[in-house]
Design a protein around this motif. Sequence first.
Motif, PDB file in Angstrom:
ATOM      1  N   TRP A  62      51.926  -9.091  -0.664  1.00 59.60           N
ATOM      2  CA  TRP A  62      50.694  -8.650  -0.890  1.00 59.60           C
ATOM      3  C   TRP A  62      49.821  -8.675   0.179  1.00 59.60           C
ATOM      4  O   TRP A  62      48.553  -8.353   0.500  1.00 59.60           O
ATOM      5  CB  TRP A  62      49.836  -9.490  -2.015  1.00 59.60           C
ATOM      6  CG  TRP A  62      50.730  -9.229  -3.346  1.00 59.60           C
ATOM      7  CD1 TRP A  62      51.145 -10.536  -3.858  1.00 59.60           C
ATOM      8  CD2 TRP A  62      50.381  -8.420  -4.111  1.00 59.60           C
ATOM      9  NE1 TRP A  62      51.908  -9.881  -5.255  1.00 59.60           N
ATOM     10  CE2 TRP A  62      51.225  -8.652  -5.326  1.00 59.60           C
ATOM     11  CE3 TRP A  62      49.885  -7.006  -4.232  1.00 59.60           C
ATOM     12  CZ2 TRP A  62      51.388  -7.930  -6.392  1.00 59.60           C
ATOM     13  CZ3 TRP A  62      50.205  -6.258  -5.152  1.00 59.60           C
ATOM     14  CH2 TRP A  62      50.839  -6.453  -6.331  1.00 59.60           C
ATOM     15  N   ASP A  63      50.214  -9.006   1.565  1.00 57.56           N
ATOM     16  CA  ASP A  63      49.600  -8.630   2.737  1.00 57.56           C
ATOM     17  C   ASP A  63      49.602  -7.206   3.084  1.00 57.56           C
ATOM     18  O   ASP A  63      50.562  -6.452   2.819  1.00 57.56           O
ATOM     19  CB  ASP A  63      50.415  -9.507   3.995  1.00 57.56           C
ATOM     20  CG  ASP A  63      50.116 -10.882   4.070  1.00 57.56           C
ATOM     21  OD1 ASP A  63      49.270 -11.473   3.321  1.00 57.56           O
ATOM     22  OD2 ASP A  63      50.942 -11.416   4.877  1.00 57.56           O
ATOM     23  N   THR A 122      45.198 -10.277   1.345  1.00 54.76           N
ATOM     24  CA  THR A 122      44.459 -10.071   0.256  1.00 54.76           C
ATOM     25  C   THR A 122      44.082 -11.355  -0.635  1.00 54.76           C
ATOM     26  O   THR A 122      44.971 -12.045  -0.832  1.00 54.76           O
ATOM     27  CB  THR A 122      45.084  -8.896  -0.475  1.00 54.76           C
ATOM     28  OG1 THR A 122      46.341  -9.207  -0.989  1.00 54.76           O
ATOM     29  CG2 THR A 122      45.386  -7.659   0.116  1.00 54.76           C
ATOM     30  N   ARG A 126      42.160  -9.536  -5.881  1.00 55.84           N
ATOM     31  CA  ARG A 126      42.251  -8.148  -5.481  1.00 55.84           C
ATOM     32  C   ARG A 126      43.466  -7.482  -5.437  1.00 55.84           C
ATOM     33  O   ARG A 126      43.576  -6.097  -5.342  1.00 55.84           O
ATOM     34  CB  ARG A 126      41.648  -7.958  -3.925  1.00 55.84           C
ATOM     35  CG  ARG A 126      40.316  -8.673  -3.877  1.00 55.84           C
ATOM     36  CD  ARG A 126      39.145  -7.539  -4.164  1.00 55.84           C
ATOM     37  NE  ARG A 126      39.267  -6.642  -3.143  1.00 55.84           N
ATOM     38  CZ  ARG A 126      38.541  -5.489  -3.453  1.00 55.84           C
ATOM     39  NH1 ARG A 126      37.996  -5.021  -4.511  1.00 55.84           N
ATOM     40  NH2 ARG A 126      38.385  -4.604  -2.617  1.00 55.84           N
ATOM     41  N   ARG A 127      44.690  -8.110  -5.573  1.00 54.21           N
ATOM     42  CA  ARG A 127      45.737  -7.703  -5.556  1.00 54.21           C
ATOM     43  C   ARG A 127      46.128  -6.577  -6.727  1.00 54.21           C
ATOM     44  O   ARG A 127      46.721  -5.407  -6.464  1.00 54.21           O
ATOM     45  CB  ARG A 127      46.840  -8.748  -5.601  1.00 54.21           C
ATOM     46  CG  ARG A 127      46.786  -9.703  -4.574  1.00 54.21           C
ATOM     47  CD  ARG A 127      47.673 -10.957  -4.641  1.00 54.21           C
ATOM     48  NE  ARG A 127      47.603 -11.724  -3.545  1.00 54.21           N
ATOM     49  CZ  ARG A 127      47.994 -12.909  -3.157  1.00 54.21           C
ATOM     50  NH1 ARG A 127      48.893 -13.514  -4.215  1.00 54.21           N
ATOM     51  NH2 ARG A 127      47.789 -13.627  -2.162  1.00 54.21           N
ATOM     52  N   TYR A 130      44.659  -3.314  -5.781  1.00 56.33           N
ATOM     53  CA  TYR A 130      45.430  -2.511  -4.708  1.00 56.33           C
ATOM     54  C   TYR A 130      46.485  -1.783  -5.059  1.00 56.33           C
ATOM     55  O   TYR A 130      46.799  -0.708  -5.022  1.00 56.33           O
ATOM     56  CB  TYR A 130      45.647  -3.515  -3.589  1.00 56.33           C
ATOM     57  CG  TYR A 130      44.594  -3.565  -2.393  1.00 56.33           C
ATOM     58  CD1 TYR A 130      44.293  -2.733  -1.854  1.00 56.33           C
ATOM     59  CD2 TYR A 130      43.952  -4.802  -2.116  1.00 56.33           C
ATOM     60  CE1 TYR A 130      42.990  -2.879  -0.945  1.00 56.33           C
ATOM     61  CE2 TYR A 130      43.031  -4.975  -1.422  1.00 56.33           C
ATOM     62  CZ  TYR A 130      42.462  -4.000  -0.497  1.00 56.33           C
ATOM     63  OH  TYR A 130      41.574  -4.151   0.307  1.00 56.33           O
ATOM     64  N   GLU A 162      38.493   0.533  -0.099  1.00 58.85           N
ATOM     65  CA  GLU A 162      38.728  -0.666  -0.702  1.00 58.85           C
ATOM     66  C   GLU A 162      39.080  -1.622   0.610  1.00 58.85           C
ATOM     67  O   GLU A 162      38.756  -2.547   0.785  1.00 58.85           O
ATOM     68  CB  GLU A 162      39.931  -0.610  -1.723  1.00 58.85           C
ATOM     69  CG  GLU A 162      39.357  -0.064  -2.934  1.00 58.85           C
ATOM     70  CD  GLU A 162      38.292  -0.812  -3.857  1.00 58.85           C
ATOM     71  OE1 GLU A 162      37.903  -1.914  -3.245  1.00 58.85           O
ATOM     72  OE2 GLU A 162      37.726  -0.217  -4.883  1.00 58.85           O
ATOM     73  N   VAL A 163      40.135  -1.108   1.429  1.00 63.35           N
ATOM     74  CA  VAL A 163      40.480  -1.575   2.401  1.00 63.35           C
ATOM     75  C   VAL A 163      39.537  -1.798   3.575  1.00 63.35           C
ATOM     76  O   VAL A 163      39.239  -2.724   4.090  1.00 63.35           O
ATOM     77  CB  VAL A 163      41.771  -0.889   3.233  1.00 63.35           C
ATOM     78  CG1 VAL A 163      42.285  -1.624   4.478  1.00 63.35           C
ATOM     79  CG2 VAL A 163      42.984  -0.706   2.188  1.00 63.35           C
ATOM     80  N   ASP A 166      37.005  -4.717   2.334  1.00 58.18           N
ATOM     81  CA  ASP A 166      37.681  -6.080   2.771  1.00 58.18           C
ATOM     82  C   ASP A 166      37.807  -6.536   4.128  1.00 58.18           C
ATOM     83  O   ASP A 166      37.791  -7.486   4.532  1.00 58.18           O
ATOM     84  CB  ASP A 166      39.157  -6.050   2.070  1.00 58.18           C
ATOM     85  CG  ASP A 166      38.956  -6.443   0.418  1.00 58.18           C
ATOM     86  OD1 ASP A 166      37.754  -6.752  -0.076  1.00 58.18           O
ATOM     87  OD2 ASP A 166      40.176  -6.055  -0.375  1.00 58.18           O
ATOM     88  N   ASP A 170      36.565  -9.909   6.135  1.00 58.41           N
ATOM     89  CA  ASP A 170      37.745 -10.530   6.232  1.00 58.41           C
ATOM     90  C   ASP A 170      37.847 -11.788   7.123  1.00 58.41           C
ATOM     91  O   ASP A 170      37.417 -11.610   8.466  1.00 58.41           O
ATOM     92  CB  ASP A 170      39.067  -9.661   6.859  1.00 58.41           C
ATOM     93  CG  ASP A 170      40.366 -10.111   6.844  1.00 58.41           C
ATOM     94  OD1 ASP A 170      40.913 -10.767   5.876  1.00 58.41           O
ATOM     95  OD2 ASP A 170      41.031 -10.288   7.769  1.00 58.41           O
TER      96      ASP A 170
END
Length: 295
Positions: A62-63, A122, A126-127, A130, A162-163, A166, A170
């Motif tokens: 999930w990274d 993440t 949120r996973r 994505y 979305e990225v 975040d 972050d």
Amino acid sequence: MPEGLEADKRGYLLEDFRLFCLKDTSTKSLEYHYHEFDKIILLLGGRVTYMVEGVTYFLRPWDLLLVPRSQIHRAVIDPAEPYERMVLWLGREWLDRRSDPDEPLSLCFDLARSRGFHLLRTAEERRPLYLRRFQELEEALRSQEYGARRMADVCCQRLVLEVDRDSRRDRTAEREKDAYRADPKIEEILRYIAGNLDRTLTVDALAERFFLSRYYLMHRFKEVTGYSVHQYISQKRLLLAGELLRQGTPVMKAAEQAGFGDYSAFLRAFRATFHASPRDFQPRRREGREEPPLL
């Protein structure tokens, strides 16, 4: 990287974006390389370590790894576990066209480059989002329905936004110290090199500026980045020259701005690295070119 070799360009992107859904049970070692596009990797399974511009990232499922164009990187993959990931290639021209004046769609890559940090770990909540965004894009790209391409464009924008959001908030670098390894002094040197490619950059000058012995700088730089100081600077200058040429900068001016004092040496190095003439990189020369094979 063995002495005398440069990082290779990997892959070609002639469309606006391209999505790969990959799962490998046996992998080969990848050498240092770069892309002429931006890249997002979502790790879904496996054990992989990424080295990006002198920083080592220990990824876990999930990274998200953000690799801006022209940044040199390498993956080290543990073959004991299947390596599963979603990989999105993004053309910078598309990102620019989809950007608003004060809100660039490329924000996540711009931040990764300026921070010198490329990992986005993440949050658990949120996973699913994505995964859904990647799946929506995959479905739109496969669809034959009316408006499928426009739908894919919208899905890709939603994913990147979305990225971006975040990335703005972050704190992975502060909260996840075990997720990466870096040498602060080498990071400082890399930032200096990146901002001064048009100046004289020698081992002796860098050693003096950063209060290091010449031997220690050469040894530690190679240990952390995988390159000799000379290799790294030459590669970065060539990548900058290529970028300037794509923007329409005249060849001689691009060579000068990238730090090449000897035009003949620049031409030889450029052809040896890109297997093309500098004029082939200029916009008018690239129109209508056939797509090379994907590497």
